[in-house]
Write a protein that holds these residues in place. Structure first.
Motif, PDB file in Angstrom:
ATOM      1  N   ILE A 100     140.739  44.670 -57.266  1.00  0.00           N
ATOM      2  CA  ILE A 100     140.475  43.966 -56.011  1.00  0.00           C
ATOM      3  C   ILE A 100     139.078  43.351 -56.077  1.00  0.00           C
ATOM      4  O   ILE A 100     138.084  44.046 -56.307  1.00  0.00           O
ATOM      5  CB  ILE A 100     140.590  44.911 -54.801  1.00  0.00           C
ATOM      6  CG1 ILE A 100     142.028  45.435 -54.676  1.00  0.00           C
ATOM      7  CG2 ILE A 100     140.186  44.191 -53.518  1.00  0.00           C
ATOM      8  CD1 ILE A 100     142.224  46.440 -53.549  1.00  0.00           C
ATOM      9  N   LEU A 101     139.026  42.038 -55.859  1.00  0.00           N
ATOM     10  CA  LEU A 101     137.764  41.301 -55.895  1.00  0.00           C
ATOM     11  C   LEU A 101     137.237  40.982 -54.501  1.00  0.00           C
ATOM     12  O   LEU A 101     136.028  40.890 -54.284  1.00  0.00           O
ATOM     13  CB  LEU A 101     137.941  39.983 -56.662  1.00  0.00           C
ATOM     14  CG  LEU A 101     138.508  40.074 -58.079  1.00  0.00           C
ATOM     15  CD1 LEU A 101     138.759  38.675 -58.625  1.00  0.00           C
ATOM     16  CD2 LEU A 101     137.559  40.837 -58.985  1.00  0.00           C
ATOM     17  N   ASP A 102     138.165  40.784 -53.557  1.00  0.00           N
ATOM     18  CA  ASP A 102     137.787  40.367 -52.210  1.00  0.00           C
ATOM     19  C   ASP A 102     138.948  40.681 -51.274  1.00  0.00           C
ATOM     20  O   ASP A 102     140.045  41.072 -51.721  1.00  0.00           O
ATOM     21  CB  ASP A 102     137.473  38.865 -52.197  1.00  0.00           C
ATOM     22  CG  ASP A 102     136.624  38.439 -50.999  1.00  0.00           C
ATOM     23  OD1 ASP A 102     136.322  39.301 -50.145  1.00  0.00           O
ATOM     24  OD2 ASP A 102     136.277  37.244 -50.919  1.00  0.00           O
ATOM     25  N   CYS A 103     138.726  40.502 -49.979  1.00  0.00           N
ATOM     26  CA  CYS A 103     139.787  40.755 -49.012  1.00  0.00           C
ATOM     27  C   CYS A 103     139.601  39.859 -47.797  1.00  0.00           C
ATOM     28  O   CYS A 103     138.489  39.422 -47.487  1.00  0.00           O
ATOM     29  CB  CYS A 103     139.795  42.225 -48.584  1.00  0.00           C
ATOM     30  SG  CYS A 103     138.269  42.758 -47.764  1.00  0.00           S
ATOM     31  N   TRP A 155     145.258  40.544 -46.828  1.00  0.00           N
ATOM     32  CA  TRP A 155     145.395  39.987 -48.176  1.00  0.00           C
ATOM     33  C   TRP A 155     144.262  40.516 -49.059  1.00  0.00           C
ATOM     34  O   TRP A 155     143.159  40.783 -48.571  1.00  0.00           O
ATOM     35  CB  TRP A 155     145.303  38.466 -48.147  1.00  0.00           C
ATOM     36  CG  TRP A 155     146.490  37.757 -47.563  1.00  0.00           C
ATOM     37  CD1 TRP A 155     146.922  37.798 -46.271  1.00  0.00           C
ATOM     38  CD2 TRP A 155     147.380  36.884 -48.257  1.00  0.00           C
ATOM     39  NE1 TRP A 155     148.028  37.001 -46.110  1.00  0.00           N
ATOM     40  CE2 TRP A 155     148.334  36.421 -47.319  1.00  0.00           C
ATOM     41  CE3 TRP A 155     147.470  36.433 -49.574  1.00  0.00           C
ATOM     42  CZ2 TRP A 155     149.361  35.537 -47.662  1.00  0.00           C
ATOM     43  CZ3 TRP A 155     148.489  35.550 -49.912  1.00  0.00           C
ATOM     44  CH2 TRP A 155     149.425  35.115 -48.966  1.00  0.00           C
ATOM     45  N   VAL A 156     144.543  40.629 -50.364  1.00  0.00           N
ATOM     46  CA  VAL A 156     143.494  40.986 -51.322  1.00  0.00           C
ATOM     47  C   VAL A 156     143.463  39.955 -52.450  1.00  0.00           C
ATOM     48  O   VAL A 156     144.506  39.485 -52.911  1.00  0.00           O
ATOM     49  CB  VAL A 156     143.694  42.402 -51.914  1.00  0.00           C
ATOM     50  CG1 VAL A 156     143.379  43.463 -50.881  1.00  0.00           C
ATOM     51  CG2 VAL A 156     145.094  42.595 -52.475  1.00  0.00           C
ATOM     52  N   LYS A 157     142.265  39.608 -52.848  1.00  0.00           N
ATOM     53  CA  LYS A 157     142.097  38.756 -54.024  1.00  0.00           C
ATOM     54  C   LYS A 157     141.986  39.671 -55.234  1.00  0.00           C
ATOM     55  O   LYS A 157     141.169  40.606 -55.242  1.00  0.00           O
ATOM     56  CB  LYS A 157     140.850  37.882 -53.900  1.00  0.00           C
ATOM     57  CG  LYS A 157     140.718  36.861 -55.024  1.00  0.00           C
ATOM     58  CD  LYS A 157     139.507  35.955 -54.810  1.00  0.00           C
ATOM     59  CE  LYS A 157     139.446  34.883 -55.892  1.00  0.00           C
ATOM     60  NZ  LYS A 157     138.275  33.978 -55.699  1.00  0.00           N
ATOM     61  N   VAL A 158     142.805  39.413 -56.258  1.00  0.00           N
ATOM     62  CA  VAL A 158     142.908  40.349 -57.377  1.00  0.00           C
ATOM     63  C   VAL A 158     142.724  39.633 -58.712  1.00  0.00           C
ATOM     64  O   VAL A 158     142.820  38.405 -58.813  1.00  0.00           O
ATOM     65  CB  VAL A 158     144.277  41.070 -57.369  1.00  0.00           C
ATOM     66  CG1 VAL A 158     144.436  41.913 -56.111  1.00  0.00           C
ATOM     67  CG2 VAL A 158     145.431  40.071 -57.510  1.00  0.00           C
ATOM     68  N   GLY A 210     144.075  35.613 -58.242  1.00  0.00           N
ATOM     69  CA  GLY A 210     144.433  34.907 -57.014  1.00  0.00           C
ATOM     70  C   GLY A 210     144.625  35.885 -55.871  1.00  0.00           C
ATOM     71  O   GLY A 210     144.365  37.087 -55.999  1.00  0.00           O
ATOM     72  N   TRP A 211     145.106  35.360 -54.742  1.00  0.00           N
ATOM     73  CA  TRP A 211     145.302  36.173 -53.541  1.00  0.00           C
ATOM     74  C   TRP A 211     146.716  36.746 -53.516  1.00  0.00           C
ATOM     75  O   TRP A 211     147.694  36.012 -53.649  1.00  0.00           O
ATOM     76  CB  TRP A 211     145.056  35.336 -52.293  1.00  0.00           C
ATOM     77  CG  TRP A 211     143.605  35.025 -52.077  1.00  0.00           C
ATOM     78  CD1 TRP A 211     142.926  33.937 -52.538  1.00  0.00           C
ATOM     79  CD2 TRP A 211     142.661  35.814 -51.351  1.00  0.00           C
ATOM     80  NE1 TRP A 211     141.607  33.994 -52.147  1.00  0.00           N
ATOM     81  CE2 TRP A 211     141.416  35.140 -51.411  1.00  0.00           C
ATOM     82  CE3 TRP A 211     142.739  37.016 -50.658  1.00  0.00           C
ATOM     83  CZ2 TRP A 211     140.270  35.626 -50.800  1.00  0.00           C
ATOM     84  CZ3 TRP A 211     141.592  37.506 -50.047  1.00  0.00           C
ATOM     85  CH2 TRP A 211     140.379  36.822 -50.122  1.00  0.00           C
ATOM     86  N   MET A 212     146.801  38.070 -53.338  1.00  0.00           N
ATOM     87  CA  MET A 212     148.089  38.769 -53.303  1.00  0.00           C
ATOM     88  C   MET A 212     148.479  39.045 -51.854  1.00  0.00           C
ATOM     89  O   MET A 212     147.697  39.612 -51.089  1.00  0.00           O
ATOM     90  CB  MET A 212     148.000  40.086 -54.088  1.00  0.00           C
ATOM     91  CG  MET A 212     149.324  40.844 -54.185  1.00  0.00           C
ATOM     92  SD  MET A 212     149.156  42.475 -54.992  1.00  0.00           S
ATOM     93  CE  MET A 212     148.812  41.984 -56.688  1.00  0.00           C
TER      94      MET A 212
END
Length: 208
Positions: free
Chosen positions: A171-174, A178-181, A192-194
């Motif tokens: 996980i890079l961001d949220c 949604w989480v950016k992975v 990208g965003w999951m």
């Protein structure tokens, strides 16, 4: 007659003296009561901030600490702040760390983190690292995993994954749920965003 006049005069003088003494005493007592300082009064008048409010939280997601890594996770009171605790897996007891994700800054996540089975929740900020992530839930061939350019299904996909991978997606961001992975497989990097329905933040079971 003189005696009666003298007695009346004395009574009048005594009465005046007592009244003056009581007045002076009352004034002295009033002087002893201090006026509240202005700053103190203003502090009492100000509304108290609810420290438990979640109105400004950016995210409402879940994640796990990679159960295959025996790591100690420092918890801070704020980004680049003071250390308030350190948490870790119970590897032998298979009691692994999971977390609720509330906010994201450049290098830190705001979380509530605990062992999944027996741990007491710790709230604070943890530093972003490759052991913080989630699994994907595209288990069958018909479940295509799209990673989007933005946390919105109407945005263009950055990656299309038709195969299920058992690797943890970092996980890079949220944003919202949604989480950016990011995940590397061989020489290929997926990022990208999951979407929420494709996330499986469980160290124990699949998510259907």
């Amino acid at each position: 007659m003189k005696t009666l006049t003298t007695i009346l005069t004395l009574l009048i003088l005594i009465g005046c003296s007592n009244h003056k003494s009581e007045t002076s005493s009352t004034e002295n007592r009033t002087e002893l009561i201090p006026e509240p300082e202005q700053d103190t009064q203003e502090a009492l008048d100000e509304p108290q901030v609810d420290q438990n409010t979640n109105k400004n939280e950016k995210c409402n997601c879940k994640g796990i600490v990679d159960w295959e890594q025996d790591v100690k996770v420092p918890v801070y009171n704020k980004p680049n702040g003071q250390l308030i605790d350190t948490v870790s897996h119970d590897i032998e007891g298979e009691d692994f760390l999971t977390f609720n994700l509330f906010d994201s800054e450049e290098d830190y996540f705001k979380v509530e983190i605990r062992r999944a089975i027996s741990g007491q929740a710790k709230s604070g900020w943890i530093k972003k690292d490759d052991y913080l992530g989630t699994y994907a839930s595209n288990y069958s061939d018909s479940d295509t995993l799209f990673l989007y350019s933005n946390p919105d299904k109407s945005s263009a996909p950055t990656d299309t994954i038709t195969k299920y991978y058992t690797e943890l997606y970092q996980i890079l961001d949220c944003k919202s749920n949604w989480v950016k992975v990011r995940m590397e497989k061989g020489n290929k990097e997926y990022q990208g965003w999951m979407e929420p329905g494709m996330q499986c933040p469980s160290p124990y079971t699949t998510c259907n």
